[in-house]
Design a protein around this motif. Structure first.
Motif, PDB file in Angstrom:
ATOM      1  N   VAL A   1       0.834  -1.208   0.000  1.00 37.70           N
ATOM      2  CA  VAL A   1       0.000   0.000   0.000  1.00 37.70           C
ATOM      3  C   VAL A   1       0.865   1.252   0.000  1.00 37.70           C
ATOM      4  O   VAL A   1       0.601   2.215  -0.735  1.00 37.70           O
ATOM      5  CB  VAL A   1      -0.953  -0.023   1.218  1.00 37.70           C
ATOM      6  N   THR A   2       1.921   1.255   0.810  1.00 35.40           N
ATOM      7  CA  THR A   2       2.797   2.433   0.882  1.00 35.40           C
ATOM      8  C   THR A   2       3.481   2.681  -0.451  1.00 35.40           C
ATOM      9  O   THR A   2       3.696   3.837  -0.854  1.00 35.40           O
ATOM     10  CB  THR A   2       3.850   2.246   1.988  1.00 35.40           C
ATOM     11  N   ASP A   3       3.832   1.616  -1.161  1.00 35.63           N
ATOM     12  CA  ASP A   3       4.489   1.758  -2.462  1.00 35.63           C
ATOM     13  C   ASP A   3       3.550   2.274  -3.544  1.00 35.63           C
ATOM     14  O   ASP A   3       4.001   2.703  -4.611  1.00 35.63           O
ATOM     15  CB  ASP A   3       5.060   0.410  -2.918  1.00 35.63           C
ATOM     16  N   ALA A   4       2.247   2.226  -3.290  1.00 37.04           N
ATOM     17  CA  ALA A   4       1.285   2.524  -4.345  1.00 37.04           C
ATOM     18  C   ALA A   4       1.250   4.000  -4.727  1.00 37.04           C
ATOM     19  O   ALA A   4       1.072   4.349  -5.890  1.00 37.04           O
ATOM     20  CB  ALA A   4      -0.113   2.068  -3.921  1.00 37.04           C
ATOM     21  N   ARG A   5       1.420   4.888  -3.739  1.00 38.07           N
ATOM     22  CA  ARG A   5       1.348   6.322  -4.006  1.00 38.07           C
ATOM     23  C   ARG A   5       2.265   7.051  -3.024  1.00 38.07           C
ATOM     24  O   ARG A   5       2.381   6.676  -1.859  1.00 38.07           O
ATOM     25  CB  ARG A   5      -0.088   6.861  -3.831  1.00 38.07           C
ATOM     26  N   ARG A   6       2.867   8.146  -3.484  1.00 39.03           N
ATOM     27  CA  ARG A   6       3.794   8.896  -2.642  1.00 39.03           C
ATOM     28  C   ARG A   6       3.124   9.467  -1.396  1.00 39.03           C
ATOM     29  O   ARG A   6       3.749   9.581  -0.352  1.00 39.03           O
ATOM     30  CB  ARG A   6       4.422  10.050  -3.437  1.00 39.03           C
ATOM     31  N   ARG A   7       1.881   9.849  -1.499  1.00 35.87           N
ATOM     32  CA  ARG A   7       1.226  10.542  -0.389  1.00 35.87           C
ATOM     33  C   ARG A   7       0.638   9.596   0.651  1.00 35.87           C
ATOM     34  O   ARG A   7      -0.009  10.031   1.589  1.00 35.87           O
ATOM     35  CB  ARG A   7       0.141  11.472  -0.940  1.00 35.87           C
ATOM     36  N   VAL A   8       0.885   8.294   0.498  1.00 37.99           N
ATOM     37  CA  VAL A   8       0.470   7.361   1.540  1.00 37.99           C
ATOM     38  C   VAL A   8       1.461   7.464   2.699  1.00 37.99           C
ATOM     39  O   VAL A   8       2.672   7.389   2.507  1.00 37.99           O
ATOM     40  CB  VAL A   8       0.433   5.916   0.997  1.00 37.99           C
ATOM     41  N   GLY A   9       0.942   7.644   3.915  1.00 40.31           N
ATOM     42  CA  GLY A   9       1.808   7.755   5.078  1.00 40.31           C
ATOM     43  C   GLY A   9       2.390   6.412   5.470  1.00 40.31           C
ATOM     44  O   GLY A   9       1.796   5.358   5.204  1.00 40.31           O
ATOM     45  N   ALA A  10       3.558   6.442   6.115  1.00 34.58           N
ATOM     46  CA  ALA A  10       4.210   5.214   6.566  1.00 34.58           C
ATOM     47  C   ALA A  10       4.770   5.432   7.970  1.00 34.58           C
ATOM     48  O   ALA A  10       5.469   6.415   8.214  1.00 34.58           O
ATOM     49  CB  ALA A  10       5.322   4.818   5.603  1.00 34.58           C
TER      50      ALA A  10
END
Length: 224
Positions: free
Chosen positions: A32-41
């Motif tokens: 999920v994190t790799d899917a879009r830059r704006r996904v928080g981790a």
């Protein structure tokens, strides 16, 4: 700190269920994190069982680090599948979650707890099989909690955990790698990107099994 109780605006259930399907894959938080830059981790958490993987909307609880109180009454505001996020700002001095909290959470159908601080009764929580992410452990409960103080507390407000803002209703995807934070407005795009990542990783694994070299894989996929 002013006491605040906001209602939680949850994302559409069909979107949450679609993300839940990702839990069948390896390392869903990474996909999920790799899917879009704006996904928080968020990283650096411990889990009571390394195999726990969860998806759900964030019900946020903000506590003042100077006056940690018993947040158990907040559970009455949760709905089945919610992930309760307790922002106690990493303090290791007092436990803000334990076995009784986990038992009540299971009875309420709560999906998981994320405690940015210390917990206790980890052996009991493990036997309960309740998914819990936490920073540290300590035997001592909050002194204010012992005296049944439940305020000040802020419910369903933006909180900061590990340098990442979590807004109430954000979709959280958590596993032993950490926690992905998906704003509902980006959920459909992130879900599409996640599915593409799943397909790509399956293809790469098949090619590795078939004997593809690193150079061949880099030439085809750009990066691994």
């Amino acid at each position: 700190m002013e006491t605040v109780y906001n209602d939680l605006v949850r994302p559409p259930q069909e979107i949450v269920d679609a993300f839940r399907a990702v839990l069948d894959e390896y390392s869903p938080s990474c996909l999920v994190t790799d899917a879009r830059r704006r996904v928080g981790a968020i990283g650096g958490f411990q889990t009571v069982r390394h195999e726990h993987k969860v998806v759900g909307p964030a019900l946020t609880v903000n506590l003042s680090i100077d006056d940690l109180v018993d947040c158990m009454p907040v559970l009455a505001r949760a709905q089945p599948g919610d992930i309760v996020v307790v922002a106690c700002h990493g303090t290791p001095l007092t436990a803000m979650w334990g076995g009784l909290m986990s038992t009540l959470s299971l009875k309420a159908g709560i999906g998981a707890g994320i405690v940015d601080g210390a917990v206790r009764d980890v052996d009991e929580i493990r036997d309960l099989d309740f998914p819990l992410w936490y920073r540290s452990t300590v035997p001592r409960p909050s002194p204010t909690a012992v005296h049944d103080r439940t305020e000040p507390v802020q419910v369903n407000v933006p909180v900061v955990v590990g340098g990442q803002v979590i807004n109430p209703g954000d979709i959280l995807v958590a596993d032993e790698n950490g926690i992905a934070v998906v704003p509902p407005a980006l959920a459909e795009d992130v879900l599409e990107g996640t599915r593409l990542n799943i397909g790509k990783e399956r293809t790469i694994r098949e090619k590795i099994t078939s004997g593809a070299t690193v150079l061949e894989l880099l030439e085809e996929f750009g990066h691994l």
